[in-house]
Design an enzyme around this catalytic site. Structure first.
Site, short mmCIF file in Angstrom:
data_model
loop_
_atom_site.label_atom_id
_atom_site.label_comp_id
_atom_site.label_asym_id
_atom_site.label_seq_id
_atom_site.Cartn_x
_atom_site.Cartn_y
_atom_site.Cartn_z
N LYS A 30 45.03 46.91 29.31
CA LYS A 30 44.90 45.94 30.56
C LYS A 30 43.33 45.57 30.72
O LYS A 30 42.57 46.82 30.85
CB LYS A 30 45.44 46.68 31.78
CG LYS A 30 45.19 45.55 32.95
CD LYS A 30 45.79 46.18 34.27
CE LYS A 30 44.83 47.22 35.07
NZ LYS A 30 43.64 46.57 35.60
N LYS A 60 44.53 38.18 38.55
CA LYS A 60 45.00 37.66 39.60
C LYS A 60 44.53 36.53 40.29
O LYS A 60 44.21 36.40 41.41
CB LYS A 60 44.75 38.78 40.92
CG LYS A 60 45.43 40.02 40.46
CD LYS A 60 44.95 41.31 41.46
CE LYS A 60 45.51 42.60 40.83
NZ LYS A 60 44.71 43.02 39.78
N HIS A 62 44.12 33.16 42.38
CA HIS A 62 44.41 32.94 43.58
C HIS A 62 43.81 31.61 44.43
O HIS A 62 42.54 31.96 44.59
CB HIS A 62 44.59 33.68 44.60
CG HIS A 62 45.46 33.50 45.90
ND1 HIS A 62 45.59 34.54 46.84
CD2 HIS A 62 45.90 32.32 46.17
CE1 HIS A 62 46.37 34.02 48.00
NE2 HIS A 62 46.65 32.78 47.43
N ILE A 64 43.72 26.75 44.71
CA ILE A 64 44.25 25.77 44.77
C ILE A 64 45.04 25.42 43.49
O ILE A 64 44.69 25.87 42.47
CB ILE A 64 43.52 24.46 45.26
CG1 ILE A 64 42.57 23.97 44.28
CG2 ILE A 64 42.91 24.64 46.72
CD1 ILE A 64 41.87 22.89 44.44
N PRO A 65 46.30 24.66 43.42
CA PRO A 65 47.13 24.64 42.32
C PRO A 65 46.26 24.22 41.37
O PRO A 65 46.39 24.54 40.09
CB PRO A 65 48.21 23.58 42.88
CG PRO A 65 48.41 23.79 44.34
CD PRO A 65 46.85 24.11 44.95
N THR A 117 49.31 47.43 45.22
CA THR A 117 49.70 48.74 45.52
C THR A 117 48.66 49.55 46.64
O THR A 117 48.91 50.69 46.65
CB THR A 117 49.86 49.44 44.32
OG1 THR A 117 48.53 49.37 43.55
CG2 THR A 117 51.34 49.04 43.51
N ARG A 177 51.64 57.71 38.26
CA ARG A 177 50.75 59.09 38.10
C ARG A 177 51.75 59.81 37.22
O ARG A 177 52.58 60.51 37.78
CB ARG A 177 50.30 59.60 39.36
CG ARG A 177 49.24 58.89 40.17
CD ARG A 177 48.05 58.82 39.47
NE ARG A 177 47.15 58.02 40.10
CZ ARG A 177 46.54 56.79 40.01
NH1 ARG A 177 47.20 56.17 38.97
NH2 ARG A 177 45.80 56.23 40.58
N ARG A 207 43.22 55.97 34.86
CA ARG A 207 42.53 57.26 35.22
C ARG A 207 43.15 58.38 34.64
O ARG A 207 42.54 59.27 33.81
CB ARG A 207 42.18 57.55 36.68
CG ARG A 207 41.06 56.54 36.99
CD ARG A 207 40.82 56.58 38.36
NE ARG A 207 41.95 55.84 39.39
CZ ARG A 207 41.38 54.83 40.23
NH1 ARG A 207 40.71 55.08 41.05
NH2 ARG A 207 42.83 54.21 40.72
#
EC number: 4.1.1.23
Length: 279
Positions: A30, A60, A62, A64-65, A117, A177, A207
């Protein structure tokens, strides 16, 4: 279930060194916003040269279209295997992204972010005026109905998302975890047994792997547990938190309880059942 290792280290050199240590393992990597802004698109090429890793580019989007569609199109040209967008951008944005990516012969998987999260119920409600579970289910339905491949969510929402969409609708769960480590800045964390029980397709671990002196050994241990169909007696101690999470109050300590059982085999079957694992 697939393991995705978060490359959230301080420098590109550290990230590449970690990738080299994890060569030939059945894992995803990632790449987050920090690494992408710091090291640029060529960093993806460098990771692919280390090994033929599957890459999840966690930016992520985010906006306008049209802007979201433009951004998703550009990063898809890099050959990454998974990207994500915010479901709260709405169905028009989702539709435009998927229409734009339909021209690729091999497009990346596109997942929607539901509730980060790092949110707890109080903070989430102060913004969205909804409970986390209600919002996540709503976001998931919108995402599924408009062609996305899955959701980024906590373990605690994974199974419910599939129940309201499809068993084939993917869930990627951060905040794992694996061996009971500290939560750090995550609020809704879980262990491997919980991820399995809640049908997570991908788990993200950062981590606990890269802060360990032997990251490869940790990955191998996680992969071993992922690929193991049933758990053994040696896993009882590590899965004790699952018993607590299920509010299994047969005794104060599972170890004390199982010693009282005349038939240990039957006791283990009960334990597996409580953990949601096929014996």
């Amino acid at each position: 279930m697939k393991l995705c290792v978060a490359l959230d280290l301080s420098t590109k050199e550290e990230c590449l060194q970690l990738a080299k240590e994890l060569k030939n393992l059945d894992i995803w990597l990632k790449v987050g916003l920090r690494a992408y802004l710091r090291d640029g698109f060529k960093f993806i090429e460098e990771l692919k040269k280390v090994d033929d890793f599957k890459i999840f580019l966690d930016l992520k989007f985010h906006d306008i279209p049209n802007t979201m569609a433009d951004a998703c199109e550009e990063v898809s040209k890099l050959g990454v295997d998974m990207i994500n967008i915010h479901a709260s951008a709405g169905k028009i944005a989702i539709q435009e992204v998927m229409t734009r990516l339909s021209k690729f012969s091999k497009r990346p998987l596109v997942l929607a972010v539901s509730a980060l999260t790092s949110f707890d119920e109080e903070n989430f409600f102060s913004i969205y005026r909804q409970k986390i579970e209600e919002a996540v289910i709503n976001f998931s339905k919108i995402s599924y109905e408009n062609g996305l491949d899955g959701m980024v969510c906590s373990v605690f929402e994974s199974k419910k998302i599939k129940e309201h969409t499809s068993s084939n609708f993917l869930t990627l769960t951060p905040g794992i975890r694996p061996f009971g480590e500290t939560n750090d800045d995550q609020k809704r964390v879980a262990n491997l047994a919980m991820a399995r029980e809640n049908l997570s397709d991908y788990i993200v671990v950062g981590r606990p792997i890269y802060k360990n002196e032997n990251p490869r050994a940790v990955c191998e241990k996680i992969l071993n547990k992922i690929h193991r169909k049933n758990i053994s007696e040696n896993d009882i101690e590590q899965n004790y938190e699952v018993i607590q999470q299920k509010e299994w109050d047969m005794c104060n300590h599972f170890e004390e309880w199982i010693k009282t059982r005349p038939d240990k085999e039957h006791a283990l079957k009960e334990f597996y059942a409580k953990c949601g694992i096929k014996y």
